[in-house]
Motif scaffolding. Structure first.
Motif, PDB file in Angstrom:
ATOM      1  N   ILE A  66      -3.572   2.832   1.699  1.00 10.27           N
ATOM      2  CA  ILE A  66      -3.796   1.250   1.385  1.00 10.27           C
ATOM      3  C   ILE A  66      -3.379   0.680   0.003  1.00 10.27           C
ATOM      4  O   ILE A  66      -2.756  -0.513   0.162  1.00 10.27           O
ATOM      5  N   MET A 124     -14.389  12.337   7.188  1.00 11.25           N
ATOM      6  CA  MET A 124     -12.888  12.065   7.207  1.00 11.25           C
ATOM      7  C   MET A 124     -12.128  12.984   8.355  1.00 11.25           C
ATOM      8  O   MET A 124     -12.106  13.870   8.000  1.00 11.25           O
ATOM      9  N   THR A 180      -7.171  10.294   8.439  1.00  9.25           N
ATOM     10  CA  THR A 180      -7.740   9.301   7.542  1.00  9.25           C
ATOM     11  C   THR A 180      -7.543   9.775   6.148  1.00  9.25           C
ATOM     12  O   THR A 180      -7.219   8.872   5.216  1.00  9.25           O
ATOM     13  N   ILE A 181      -7.364  11.110   5.779  1.00 13.98           N
ATOM     14  CA  ILE A 181      -7.306  11.437   4.523  1.00 13.98           C
ATOM     15  C   ILE A 181      -5.876  11.216   3.905  1.00 13.98           C
ATOM     16  O   ILE A 181      -5.657  10.892   2.738  1.00 13.98           O
ATOM     17  N   ARG A 184      -4.302   8.136   5.463  1.00 12.98           N
ATOM     18  CA  ARG A 184      -4.415   6.580   5.430  1.00 12.98           C
ATOM     19  C   ARG A 184      -4.916   5.921   4.503  1.00 12.98           C
ATOM     20  O   ARG A 184      -4.588   4.746   4.018  1.00 12.98           O
ATOM     21  N   VAL A 185      -6.020   6.216   4.152  1.00 22.52           N
ATOM     22  CA  VAL A 185      -6.626   5.651   2.921  1.00 22.52           C
ATOM     23  C   VAL A 185      -6.049   5.500   1.525  1.00 22.52           C
ATOM     24  O   VAL A 185      -5.989   4.534   1.010  1.00 22.52           O
ATOM     25  N   PRO A 186      -5.582   6.500   1.060  1.00 24.56           N
ATOM     26  CA  PRO A 186      -4.864   6.452  -0.044  1.00 24.56           C
ATOM     27  C   PRO A 186      -3.560   5.643  -0.074  1.00 24.56           C
ATOM     28  O   PRO A 186      -2.938   4.823  -0.750  1.00 24.56           O
TER      29      PRO A 186
END
Length: 54
Positions: A28, A17, A21-22, A24-26
């Motif tokens: 979603i 990651m 990304t760290i 952006r992923v949460p």
């Protein structure tokens, strides 16, 4: 079993990651929840308008 998997899982999962990304992923699930609330609010507004004869 969960404790045994937590150490290597964190190490392996965190490596690929990037910094963005760290974050952006949460985001979603939060985006999906906001979309669901918006859609539900529109449906409720339509039902209200129809109930009062609009």
């Amino acid at each position: 079993m969960g404790r045994l998997g937590s150490v290597p899982g964190s190490s392996i999962g965190g490596v690929p990651m990037s910094f963005t990304t760290i974050f952006r992923v949460p985001a979603i699930p939060a985006d999906l929840a906001a979309l669901a609330i918006t859609i539900n609010g529109r449906d409720a507004d339509r039902a209200h308008v129809q109930a009062i004869g609009g």
